[in-house]
Scaffold this motif. Structure first.
Motif, PDB file in Angstrom:
ATOM      1  N   ARG A  44      18.082 -14.018  32.475  1.00 54.10           N
ATOM      2  CA  ARG A  44      18.524 -15.354  32.896  1.00 54.10           C
ATOM      3  C   ARG A  44      18.959 -16.119  31.666  1.00 54.10           C
ATOM      4  O   ARG A  44      18.353 -16.020  30.600  1.00 54.10           O
ATOM      5  N   VAL A  45      20.044 -16.850  31.813  1.00 57.82           N
ATOM      6  CA  VAL A  45      20.607 -17.651  30.729  1.00 57.82           C
ATOM      7  C   VAL A  45      20.499 -19.107  31.161  1.00 57.82           C
ATOM      8  O   VAL A  45      21.031 -19.490  32.203  1.00 57.82           O
ATOM      9  N   LEU A  46      19.804 -19.901  30.353  1.00 54.51           N
ATOM     10  CA  LEU A  46      19.556 -21.293  30.684  1.00 54.51           C
ATOM     11  C   LEU A  46      20.092 -22.213  29.601  1.00 54.51           C
ATOM     12  O   LEU A  46      20.163 -21.837  28.435  1.00 54.51           O
ATOM     13  N   ALA A  47      20.453 -23.429  29.996  1.00 52.65           N
ATOM     14  CA  ALA A  47      20.852 -24.454  29.032  1.00 52.65           C
ATOM     15  C   ALA A  47      19.595 -25.030  28.397  1.00 52.65           C
ATOM     16  O   ALA A  47      18.484 -24.890  28.915  1.00 52.65           O
ATOM     17  N   VAL A  48      19.755 -25.698  27.268  1.00 57.94           N
ATOM     18  CA  VAL A  48      18.623 -26.245  26.522  1.00 57.94           C
ATOM     19  C   VAL A  48      17.839 -27.246  27.364  1.00 57.94           C
ATOM     20  O   VAL A  48      16.606 -27.259  27.345  1.00 57.94           O
ATOM     21  N   GLU A  49      18.520 -28.064  28.147  1.00 58.23           N
ATOM     22  CA  GLU A  49      17.839 -29.123  28.904  1.00 58.23           C
ATOM     23  C   GLU A  49      17.231 -28.632  30.219  1.00 58.23           C
ATOM     24  O   GLU A  49      16.558 -29.377  30.913  1.00 58.23           O
ATOM     25  N   VAL A  57       7.015 -12.406  34.493  1.00 57.26           N
ATOM     26  CA  VAL A  57       7.847 -11.294  34.945  1.00 57.26           C
ATOM     27  C   VAL A  57       8.167 -10.490  33.690  1.00 57.26           C
ATOM     28  O   VAL A  57       9.081 -10.833  32.934  1.00 57.26           O
ATOM     29  N   PRO A  58       7.395  -9.449  33.410  1.00 57.33           N
ATOM     30  CA  PRO A  58       7.529  -8.744  32.128  1.00 57.33           C
ATOM     31  C   PRO A  58       8.894  -8.106  31.896  1.00 57.33           C
ATOM     32  O   PRO A  58       9.263  -7.860  30.759  1.00 57.33           O
ATOM     33  N   GLU A  59       9.637  -7.840  32.952  1.00 52.89           N
ATOM     34  CA  GLU A  59      10.935  -7.186  32.783  1.00 52.89           C
ATOM     35  C   GLU A  59      12.073  -8.174  32.602  1.00 52.89           C
ATOM     36  O   GLU A  59      13.215  -7.779  32.485  1.00 52.89           O
ATOM     37  N   ARG A  60      11.790  -9.478  32.579  1.00 49.46           N
ATOM     38  CA  ARG A  60      12.867 -10.469  32.534  1.00 49.46           C
ATOM     39  C   ARG A  60      13.020 -11.062  31.127  1.00 49.46           C
ATOM     40  O   ARG A  60      12.079 -11.490  30.504  1.00 49.46           O
ATOM     41  N   LEU A  61      14.251 -11.115  30.680  1.00 49.93           N
ATOM     42  CA  LEU A  61      14.611 -11.756  29.418  1.00 49.93           C
ATOM     43  C   LEU A  61      15.164 -13.138  29.724  1.00 49.93           C
ATOM     44  O   LEU A  61      15.990 -13.291  30.620  1.00 49.93           O
ATOM     45  N   THR A  62      14.703 -14.134  28.988  1.00 49.29           N
ATOM     46  CA  THR A  62      15.219 -15.490  29.129  1.00 49.29           C
ATOM     47  C   THR A  62      15.929 -15.876  27.840  1.00 49.29           C
ATOM     48  O   THR A  62      15.346 -15.769  26.760  1.00 49.29           O
ATOM     49  N   LEU A  63      17.189 -16.291  27.954  1.00 51.24           N
ATOM     50  CA  LEU A  63      17.963 -16.776  26.815  1.00 51.24           C
ATOM     51  C   LEU A  63      18.204 -18.264  26.997  1.00 51.24           C
ATOM     52  O   LEU A  63      18.696 -18.688  28.040  1.00 51.24           O
ATOM     53  N   ILE A  64      17.855 -19.066  26.003  1.00 54.27           N
ATOM     54  CA  ILE A  64      18.134 -20.496  26.008  1.00 54.27           C
ATOM     55  C   ILE A  64      19.365 -20.699  25.130  1.00 54.27           C
ATOM     56  O   ILE A  64      19.333 -20.396  23.934  1.00 54.27           O
ATOM     57  N   VAL A  65      20.446 -21.198  25.734  1.00 53.29           N
ATOM     58  CA  VAL A  65      21.732 -21.318  25.036  1.00 53.29           C
ATOM     59  C   VAL A  65      22.078 -22.791  24.850  1.00 53.29           C
ATOM     60  O   VAL A  65      21.972 -23.590  25.780  1.00 53.29           O
ATOM     61  N   SER A  66      22.497 -23.144  23.637  1.00 53.70           N
ATOM     62  CA  SER A  66      22.881 -24.523  23.335  1.00 53.70           C
ATOM     63  C   SER A  66      24.270 -24.828  23.879  1.00 53.70           C
ATOM     64  O   SER A  66      24.996 -23.920  24.313  1.00 53.70           O
ATOM     65  N   ALA A  67      24.636 -26.109  23.842  1.00 57.63           N
ATOM     66  CA  ALA A  67      25.957 -26.527  24.321  1.00 57.63           C
ATOM     67  C   ALA A  67      27.077 -25.916  23.479  1.00 57.63           C
ATOM     68  O   ALA A  67      28.192 -25.715  23.955  1.00 57.63           O
ATOM     69  N   ALA A  68      26.784 -25.593  22.231  1.00 61.63           N
ATOM     70  CA  ALA A  68      27.772 -24.989  21.339  1.00 61.63           C
ATOM     71  C   ALA A  68      27.980 -23.504  21.640  1.00 61.63           C
ATOM     72  O   ALA A  68      28.895 -22.889  21.100  1.00 61.63           O
ATOM     73  N   GLY A  69      27.117 -22.922  22.488  1.00 61.52           N
ATOM     74  CA  GLY A  69      27.300 -21.531  22.859  1.00 61.52           C
ATOM     75  C   GLY A  69      26.510 -20.536  22.031  1.00 61.52           C
ATOM     76  O   GLY A  69      26.780 -19.347  22.078  1.00 61.52           O
ATOM     77  N   THR A  70      25.508 -21.001  21.274  1.00 62.31           N
ATOM     78  CA  THR A  70      24.667 -20.086  20.516  1.00 62.31           C
ATOM     79  C   THR A  70      23.289 -19.998  21.152  1.00 62.31           C
ATOM     80  O   THR A  70      22.809 -20.947  21.757  1.00 62.31           O
ATOM     81  N   VAL A  71      22.670 -18.863  21.013  1.00 59.27           N
ATOM     82  CA  VAL A  71      21.341 -18.634  21.592  1.00 59.27           C
ATOM     83  C   VAL A  71      20.309 -19.342  20.713  1.00 59.27           C
ATOM     84  O   VAL A  71      20.214 -19.078  19.524  1.00 59.27           O
ATOM     85  N   ARG A  72      19.563 -20.246  21.309  1.00 62.62           N
ATOM     86  CA  ARG A  72      18.512 -20.977  20.570  1.00 62.62           C
ATOM     87  C   ARG A  72      17.190 -20.228  20.612  1.00 62.62           C
ATOM     88  O   ARG A  72      16.478 -20.188  19.609  1.00 62.62           O
ATOM     89  N   ARG A  73      16.825 -19.663  21.774  1.00 65.49           N
ATOM     90  CA  ARG A  73      15.573 -18.923  21.931  1.00 65.49           C
ATOM     91  C   ARG A  73      15.826 -17.710  22.816  1.00 65.49           C
ATOM     92  O   ARG A  73      16.646 -17.758  23.709  1.00 65.49           O
TER      93      ARG A  73
END
Length: 77
Positions: A44-49, A57-73
């Motif tokens: 899942r790809v989520l915005a910072v806010e 859910v051990p099989e799930r990766l979470t990406l936190i993406v900034s408004a600039a389009g870079t992965v923050r976490r």
């Protein structure tokens, strides 16, 4: 008698925080290209806010993406 595995168990790799930590700081498209080769069950790809639910859910990766389009976490949960 051997325990039965789930039918999808051989298709997907486990998500490991140590493995996905290197995705932080990469552009979104580059990170997603690397994620595709990891064979994870769910991403899942989520915005910072966006609030993050911490259900396990051990099989799930979470990406936190900034408004600039870079992965923050990047973390598994």
């Amino acid at each position: 008698m051997a325990a039965r595995r789930a039918p999808h168990a051989y298709l997907y790799a486990p998500c490991l925080d140590a493995k996905v930590a290197a995705l932080a700081g990469l552009p979104r498209e580059t990170a997603l290209a690397k994620v595709r080769t990891m064979n994870l069950m769910q991403v899942r790809v989520l915005a910072v806010e966006t609030p993050v639910t911490y259900e396990r859910v051990p099989e799930r990766l979470t990406l936190i993406v900034s408004a600039a389009g870079t992965v923050r976490r990047a973390f598994c949960r």
